[in-house]
Enzyme design. Structure first.
Site, PDB file in Angstrom:
ATOM      1  N   SER A   1       0.847  -1.193   0.000  1.00 44.98           N
ATOM      2  CA  SER A   1       0.000   0.000   0.000  1.00 44.98           C
ATOM      3  C   SER A   1       0.881   1.242   0.000  1.00 44.98           C
ATOM      4  O   SER A   1       1.949   1.270   0.607  1.00 44.98           O
ATOM      5  CB  SER A   1      -0.940  -0.006   1.210  1.00 44.98           C
ATOM      6  OG  SER A   1      -0.215  -0.148   2.428  1.00 44.98           O
TER       7      SER A   1
ATOM      8  N   THR B   1       2.577  -2.139   4.283  1.00 47.51           N
ATOM      9  CA  THR B   1       2.688  -0.712   4.027  1.00 47.51           C
ATOM     10  C   THR B   1       3.998  -0.405   3.315  1.00 47.51           C
ATOM     11  O   THR B   1       4.966  -1.164   3.401  1.00 47.51           O
ATOM     12  CB  THR B   1       2.669   0.103   5.326  1.00 47.51           C
ATOM     13  OG1 THR B   1       3.852  -0.209   6.079  1.00 47.51           O
ATOM     14  CG2 THR B   1       1.434  -0.184   6.142  1.00 47.51           C
ATOM     15  N   ASP B   2       4.022   0.738   2.636  1.00 49.31           N
ATOM     16  CA  ASP B   2       5.302   1.284   2.212  1.00 49.31           C
ATOM     17  C   ASP B   2       6.054   1.742   3.463  1.00 49.31           C
ATOM     18  O   ASP B   2       5.485   1.859   4.545  1.00 49.31           O
ATOM     19  CB  ASP B   2       5.081   2.448   1.231  1.00 49.31           C
ATOM     20  CG  ASP B   2       6.290   2.688   0.329  1.00 49.31           C
ATOM     21  OD1 ASP B   2       7.403   2.224   0.662  1.00 49.31           O
ATOM     22  OD2 ASP B   2       6.130   3.363  -0.706  1.00 49.31           O
ATOM     23  N   TRP B   3       7.345   2.035   3.291  1.00 48.00           N
ATOM     24  CA  TRP B   3       8.239   2.222   4.434  1.00 48.00           C
ATOM     25  C   TRP B   3       7.994   3.566   5.117  1.00 48.00           C
ATOM     26  O   TRP B   3       8.358   4.616   4.624  1.00 48.00           O
ATOM     27  CB  TRP B   3       9.683   2.087   3.967  1.00 48.00           C
ATOM     28  CG  TRP B   3      10.245   0.709   4.135  1.00 48.00           C
ATOM     29  CD1 TRP B   3      11.437   0.409   4.724  1.00 48.00           C
ATOM     30  CD2 TRP B   3       9.678  -0.543   3.743  1.00 48.00           C
ATOM     31  NE1 TRP B   3      11.634  -0.965   4.729  1.00 48.00           N
ATOM     32  CE2 TRP B   3      10.555  -1.570   4.131  1.00 48.00           C
ATOM     33  CE3 TRP B   3       8.490  -0.908   3.116  1.00 48.00           C
ATOM     34  CZ2 TRP B   3      10.313  -2.922   3.913  1.00 48.00           C
ATOM     35  CZ3 TRP B   3       8.228  -2.250   2.884  1.00 48.00           C
ATOM     36  CH2 TRP B   3       9.135  -3.230   3.290  1.00 48.00           C
ATOM     37  N   GLY B   4       7.378   3.516   6.294  1.00 48.82           N
ATOM     38  CA  GLY B   4       7.081   4.699   7.074  1.00 48.82           C
ATOM     39  C   GLY B   4       6.328   4.272   8.315  1.00 48.82           C
ATOM     40  O   GLY B   4       6.153   3.079   8.571  1.00 48.82           O
TER      41      GLY B   4
END
Length: 774
Positions: free
Chosen positions: A237, A270-273
């Site tokens: 995502s 998730t994308d990296w965050g």
């Protein structure tokens, strides 16, 4: 007595420990029941940045894969190991060197996404990514964080080089081939960035405001195709919002559409965050928070305790994770070698690069014949770009530049000119070393691209007398966390224009030819200068073997068969999206240039929000329907031979779709391949539709002169449908369709009719999922 109690307690603990289930493919439900709340929350959160953080160690404290993007966390008590995930789209990204190790761990740099999409060849892509997946397996990684497959909404998106096309059918089918190739090795992929991550500017917070129809037909359709045809293990995502809701926290996007409509059965990460809405993300069906932080574990535990996360939703996500884990090589105990066959993979990369190049112009100059001495111009002949920056940048052992490629083929190059470029680069690097700078300012994971430097007309005139032909290399790079610019990027610089003009003029005065090679990751302006050179080859960013691959095409060792996956307009402003795309360099207060912190000042147009006001009219759908002249149309590409199309046939099936076939004949003098594009023109009335839409494509084998091949393509009634926002469903209109067999969207070679007698409709799980708020 006390001592007895201690012994009994110890025995009971031992018995309890012995009775604990150990994860297997057949006992997922049993393990799920045995997990504590803390363990469940832990499994839904990654091990932290990189793969050597404290949360990323196995029970034996064995480090995993240095340089990998992240991990899942282990629960040794239940036999649940870590798994490893790593970038990226053009090849595996891990650290090439490790402390105390003499061995290197380089990976192959393959052609970028835009390049392989230009092949229009799913078999080629599958073969290439099978080699890529072997490196994933043999270096001990479980999931490759790729492919990137967002739509080329606008030419300035900084990560377009990673992505495939402006068209969802081309993008989706190339993505599916990519997925199938990598996953044939028993490792997984993560198709990304789901969804509408079409700009890098303020990517963490930007709200993509999109109509329901455009979202489903353009920006989600390629993901649907990849899911249905590839069954990826994971989906990533994106950072951004869609219509006011973060994609990572959207039940409509992650569950209603992705799982219920598309049939996805893997995990979503998730994308990296680290966004604050962890509880919402869990409820939405986002299974894994990456890279992972302890605060996210705490939020999940608190959410279950206060009832904001139901036990059913928690268990659903944990179950998904367990199903994923038991399929991984690390769970299965695969003994990876750390020694993939990089030499063999380099050959695969070179072959894929040659098949992906697009010949834009040729007056007979190419292939080069009876040429021994080549005047090679452009700093990019030395500073050749194999691939873009950011997570898509591969740590490869080498890049064959254009100078080396031409020399490998036996061409004599002007030494003084090559020395000029090499010494300029060496001097700049020496200056950086002296000043203690790296040349990476503002660049995430990569090096700066050298701007073109002038060459005097006097020098060019001398070379025009001494050399047989000129080749000018124009280079571009871009990458993660920043978008491109119009001036001196999409448009050529003044120095580049001067170089092309002077070289072509001098060589033409000497009765000789000049060729331009575009070493670029995405669209550039060509209309203002394309009449000047005799030939133009778009080589893209072709991977580590690029210089040799370009030379293979220039010399005719390989006949180019690539075709454009996007439109090259006359000017940037021709794109409807140009009215709603960020232009100025942007660093928000409280952010670094990579956009990793979160303080905002919005709402600011094209920064905090972007209106996708063009709707479905993206790329050729706009240009072709409105009859707007472009520099080179979608699907365009020349060959060293010619092809004729004949015997178009369309046969309706009982479900409202059809099977189409056409015979392609090589009518020229050299062997070659042709990509046939099938566009459908819908009947008038009902929903407004583009004049033509790509619905299928196929590529011939290598056809000898005079040889023919019949290509067969299938299109279902559902694939003909458009999304009716008012009715909340997909609809395929009844009536007469025209099936166009084309060399490109502007060059239809033959047609055949197709009649659908009755309308077809297709329901969705939630018509309002991700739709703009009313």
């Amino acid at each position: 007595m006390k001592r007895f109690a201690m012994i009994l307690g110890a025995a009971l603990c031992t018995l309890g420990a012995a009775a604990q289930p150990k994860l297997s493919q057949n006992n997922i439900e049993e393990v799920l029941k045995a997990m504590t709340l803390e363990e469940k929350a832990t499994l839904l959160v990654g091990g932290g940045w990189g793969s050597m953080t404290a949360g990323s160690m196995t029970a034996s404290n064995e480090s995993l894969v240095p340089g990998a993007a992240g991990t899942t966390r282990a629960i040794p008590r239940l036999g649940i190991p870590n798994t490893v995930v790593a970038d990226g789209p053009a090849g595996l990204r891990i650290n090439p060197n490790r402390p105390g190790a003499s061995q290197t761990y380089y990976c192959t740099g393959f052609p970028v996404g835009t390049a392989i999409a230009s092949s229009w060849d799913v078999d080629l892509v599958r073969k290439m990514t099978a080699a890529m997946g072997n490196e994933v397996l043999e270096y001990g990684v479980d999931v490759l964080l790729a492919p990137g497959m967002n739509i080329h909404r606008n030419p300035l998106c900084g990560r377009n080089f990673e992505y495939f096309s402006e068209d969802p059918v081309l993008s989706g089918n190339i993505s599916a081939a990519y997925v199938n190739g990598v996953q044939s090795n028993g490792v997984g992929v993560s198709i990304k960035h789901y969804a509408a991550n079409n700009q890098e500017t303020n990517r963490n917070e930007n709200d993509a405001r999109i109509s329901a129809r455009a979202l489903r037909e353009i920006y989600l359709k390629n993901f649907e195709i990849a899911v249905r045809k590839g069954q990826p293990w994971t989906v990533m995502s994106s950072y951004n919002k869609i219509n006011g809701e973060f994609t990572q926290q959207s039940y409509g996007l992650l569950t209603s559409i992705l799982r219920n409509d598309f049939g996805f059965n893997g995990i979503v990460m998730t994308d990296w965050g680290s966004k604050a809405g962890t509880v919402t993300a869990v409820n939405a069906g986002n299974d894994l928070m990456e890279p992972g932080a302890d605060a996210e574990i705490e939020r999940i535990i608190a959410g279950v305790k206060d009832g904001s996360i139901s036990q059913a939703d928690l268990d659903r996500n944990v179950r998904n994770m367990l199903k994923y884990i038991v399929g991984t090589p690390r769970f299965k105990g695969y003994k990876y070698s750390d020694k993939p066959d990089l030499k063999a993979h380099a050959e695969v990369a070179r072959a894929a690069a040659t098949e992906s190049m697009v010949l834009l112009k040729n007056d007979g100059t190419l292939p080069l014949k009876d040429v021994k001495k080549v005047a090679l111009y452009g700093i990019s002949a030395i500073d050749f770009v194999a691939g873009g920056t950011g997570s898509g940048n591969v740590n490869k052992a080498y890049t064959v530049n254009m100078k080396e490629g031409m020399e490998h083929a036996g061409f004599e190059l002007p030494k003084e000119l090559m020395d000029y470029y090499e010494q300029y680069i060496s001097y700049d690097k020496a200056q950086m070393a002296l000043n203690g700078t790296s040349g990476q300012a503002g660049i995430l994971l990569g090096q700066k691209k050298y701007a073109e430097i002038p060459v005097s007309r006097t020098a060019i005139d001398r070379q025009a007398k001494a050399y047989d032909v000129a080749v000018v290399v124009i280079g571009r790079n871009s990458g993660e966390a920043a978008d491109r610019r119009v001036d001196n990027d999409f448009n050529l610089t003044d120095v580049e224009r001067q170089l092309i003009g002077d070289v072509c003029d001098a060589f033409h005065l000497a009765g000789k030819k000049a060729v331009v090679v575009l070493n670029v990751g995405g669209a550039v302006e060509t209309a203002s200068w394309k009449s000047v050179p005799d030939a133009i080859l778009c080589a893209w960013q072709p991977g580590q073997e690029g210089g040799d691959a370009v030379t293979d095409v220039l010399t005719g060792k390989v006949n180019p068969s690539g075709k454009l996956p996007m439109t090259l307009p006359l000017a940037f402003t021709q794109h409807p999206s140009s009215a709603n795309f960020p232009y100025a360099d942007y660093v928000a207060p409280g952010r670094n240039t990579f956009g990793f912190s979160t303080r905002s000042r919005g709402p600011r147009k094209d920064i905090d929000y972007t209106d996708y006001a063009e709707g479905i009219w993206v790329g050729y759908r706009w240009f072709d329907t409105k009859g707007i002249e472009v520099s080179y149309p979608f699907g365009y590409g020349l060959s060293y031979t010619q092809f004729t199309y004949s015997k178009p046939v369309v046969k309706a099936d009982k479900n409202g779709g059809f099977t189409a076939s056409v015979t392609v004949t090589n009518s020229g003098k050299v062997a070659g391949k042709e990509a046939v594009q099938l566009y459908v023109s819908a009947p008038s009335g009902g929903l407004e539709k583009p004049a033509k839409e790509l619905k299928a494509f196929a590529k011939t084998k290598l056809l000898a002169p005079g040889e023919s091949q019949t290509l067969v393509m299938e299109v279902s009634a559902y694939e003909l449908a458009s999304f009716n926002e008012n009715a909340g469903r997909w609809e395929t209109a009844a009536g007469s369709y025209t099936v166009n067999f084309a060399s490109n969207v502007a060059d239809v070679r033959c047609t055949a009719p197709f009649v659908l007698k009755a309308q077809k409709t297709f329901s969705v799980d939630d018509p309002k999922a991700c739709a703009p708020k009313e």
